[in-house]
Design a protein around this motif. Structure first.
Motif, PDB file in Angstrom:
ATOM      1  N   ASP A 177       0.541  10.028  -9.580  1.00 45.81           N
ATOM      2  CA  ASP A 177      -0.509   9.169  -9.031  1.00 45.81           C
ATOM      3  C   ASP A 177       0.010   7.734  -9.004  1.00 45.81           C
ATOM      4  O   ASP A 177       0.355   7.175 -10.039  1.00 45.81           O
ATOM      5  CB  ASP A 177      -1.760   9.270  -9.907  1.00 45.81           C
ATOM      6  CG  ASP A 177      -2.964   8.580  -9.307  1.00 45.81           C
ATOM      7  OD1 ASP A 177      -2.796   7.535  -8.647  1.00 45.81           O
ATOM      8  OD2 ASP A 177      -4.088   9.077  -9.491  1.00 45.81           O
ATOM      9  N   THR A 178       0.064   7.113  -7.803  1.00 48.83           N
ATOM     10  CA  THR A 178       0.622   5.757  -7.687  1.00 48.83           C
ATOM     11  C   THR A 178      -0.340   4.692  -8.194  1.00 48.83           C
ATOM     12  O   THR A 178       0.067   3.563  -8.440  1.00 48.83           O
ATOM     13  CB  THR A 178       0.996   5.440  -6.224  1.00 48.83           C
ATOM     14  OG1 THR A 178      -0.159   5.588  -5.411  1.00 48.83           O
ATOM     15  CG2 THR A 178       2.101   6.348  -5.741  1.00 48.83           C
ATOM     16  N   ARG A 179      -1.613   5.018  -8.345  1.00 45.36           N
ATOM     17  CA  ARG A 179      -2.569   4.016  -8.838  1.00 45.36           C
ATOM     18  C   ARG A 179      -2.514   3.893 -10.346  1.00 45.36           C
ATOM     19  O   ARG A 179      -2.642   2.813 -10.903  1.00 45.36           O
ATOM     20  CB  ARG A 179      -3.991   4.378  -8.383  1.00 45.36           C
ATOM     21  CG  ARG A 179      -4.139   4.360  -6.860  1.00 45.36           C
ATOM     22  CD  ARG A 179      -5.359   5.078  -6.428  1.00 45.36           C
ATOM     23  NE  ARG A 179      -5.220   6.486  -6.835  1.00 45.36           N
ATOM     24  CZ  ARG A 179      -5.858   7.499  -6.281  1.00 45.36           C
ATOM     25  NH1 ARG A 179      -6.690   7.284  -5.320  1.00 45.36           N
ATOM     26  NH2 ARG A 179      -5.678   8.729  -6.693  1.00 45.36           N
ATOM     27  N   PRO A 231       0.984   5.698  -0.640  1.00 46.77           N
ATOM     28  CA  PRO A 231       0.093   6.860  -0.642  1.00 46.77           C
ATOM     29  C   PRO A 231      -0.491   7.052  -2.042  1.00 46.77           C
ATOM     30  O   PRO A 231       0.067   6.553  -3.025  1.00 46.77           O
ATOM     31  CB  PRO A 231       1.004   8.027  -0.268  1.00 46.77           C
ATOM     32  CG  PRO A 231       2.345   7.458   0.021  1.00 46.77           C
ATOM     33  CD  PRO A 231       2.349   6.011  -0.306  1.00 46.77           C
ATOM     34  N   ALA A 232      -1.593   7.771  -2.157  1.00 40.79           N
ATOM     35  CA  ALA A 232      -2.243   7.977  -3.462  1.00 40.79           C
ATOM     36  C   ALA A 232      -1.335   8.708  -4.438  1.00 40.79           C
ATOM     37  O   ALA A 232      -1.414   8.496  -5.644  1.00 40.79           O
ATOM     38  CB  ALA A 232      -3.549   8.745  -3.287  1.00 40.79           C
ATOM     39  N   ALA A 233      -0.464   9.582  -3.926  1.00 49.07           N
ATOM     40  CA  ALA A 233       0.450  10.324  -4.791  1.00 49.07           C
ATOM     41  C   ALA A 233       1.805  10.444  -4.104  1.00 49.07           C
ATOM     42  O   ALA A 233       1.884  10.517  -2.872  1.00 49.07           O
ATOM     43  CB  ALA A 233      -0.101  11.706  -5.094  1.00 49.07           C
ATOM     44  N   ASP A 283       0.853  -1.189   0.000  1.00 47.85           N
ATOM     45  CA  ASP A 283       0.000   0.000   0.000  1.00 47.85           C
ATOM     46  C   ASP A 283       0.883   1.231   0.000  1.00 47.85           C
ATOM     47  O   ASP A 283       1.722   1.402   0.881  1.00 47.85           O
ATOM     48  CB  ASP A 283      -0.903   0.030   1.246  1.00 47.85           C
ATOM     49  CG  ASP A 283      -1.935  -1.080   1.251  1.00 47.85           C
ATOM     50  OD1 ASP A 283      -2.277  -1.572   0.152  1.00 47.85           O
ATOM     51  OD2 ASP A 283      -2.398  -1.455   2.339  1.00 47.85           O
TER      52      ASP A 283
END
Length: 187
Positions: free
Chosen positions: A176-178, A127-129, A125
């Motif tokens: 953006d990591t997603r 962070p989102a960015a 997991d």
């Protein structure tokens, strides 16, 4: 640990003969005739493949207990990433394939939450960015502000992505990591 199909929840991890699966969605169905059943959509934790399964109501499945630990990325060492557990200070070597796409966003000193099943890492997991520095890209031209135009840029982690024309080498950008896409320049 056994869990009934009546007690399934989104995000719960179950251990099936085919592998480790996370419950994406489930639906209890009570037809007018016959017994109740549970329709599920399951995602393989290791490969990401999604499959749909139907179980009888109150059927027992084996629940997998996933241990989530916050760890700090220290350094790369011959194809492995070395992490330190933030609570016990133990170091752990992790093979690059076990991290999946998360390896493209990790730089020394960053924290990540590693999901462990027994001794195996089954997920990461982030962070989102994240903010990363651009190490190589074509120079931007003053006044070149064409809407939507993009150019390739290489980040400090080795990831290559498309950025707007005004971004230069040495700039810090949010990614953006997603999706792995450029968000904005960081200050």
């Amino acid at each position: 640990m056994s869990v009934s199909t009546n007690d399934l929840k989104n995000g719960m991890t179950i251990d099936l003969p085919e592998g480790l699966f996370s419950v994406v969605e489930f639906q209890h169905v009570k037809p007018g005739k016959g017994g109740a059943f549970v329709r599920t959509k399951l995602k393989n934790v290791r490969s990401g493949a999604v499959l749909e399964r139907t179980y009888r109501a109150d059927e027992k499945l084996t629940q997998a207990i996933i241990d989530k630990r916050e760890m700090q990325f220290l350094y790369r060492d011959a194809g492995q990433y070395v992490f330190m557990d933030n609570s016990s200070y133990e170091q752990r070597n992790v093979d690059t394939p076990a991290l999946g796409t998360a390896a493209s966003f990790l730089k020394e000193g960053d924290s990540a939450v590693l999901q462990l099943y027994g001794d195996e890492i089954v997920g990461v997991d982030l962070p989102a960015a994240v903010e990363l520095t651009i190490t190589e890209t074509e120079p931007g031209v003053q006044g070149d502000r064409v809407s939507g135009a993009r150019k390739p840029a290489t980040l400090e982690t080795g990831l290559t992505l498309q950025v707007p024309l005004f971004v230069n080498t040495g700039d810090r950008v949010k990614v953006d990591t997603r999706t792995g896409e450029y968000i904005t320049r960081a200050s």
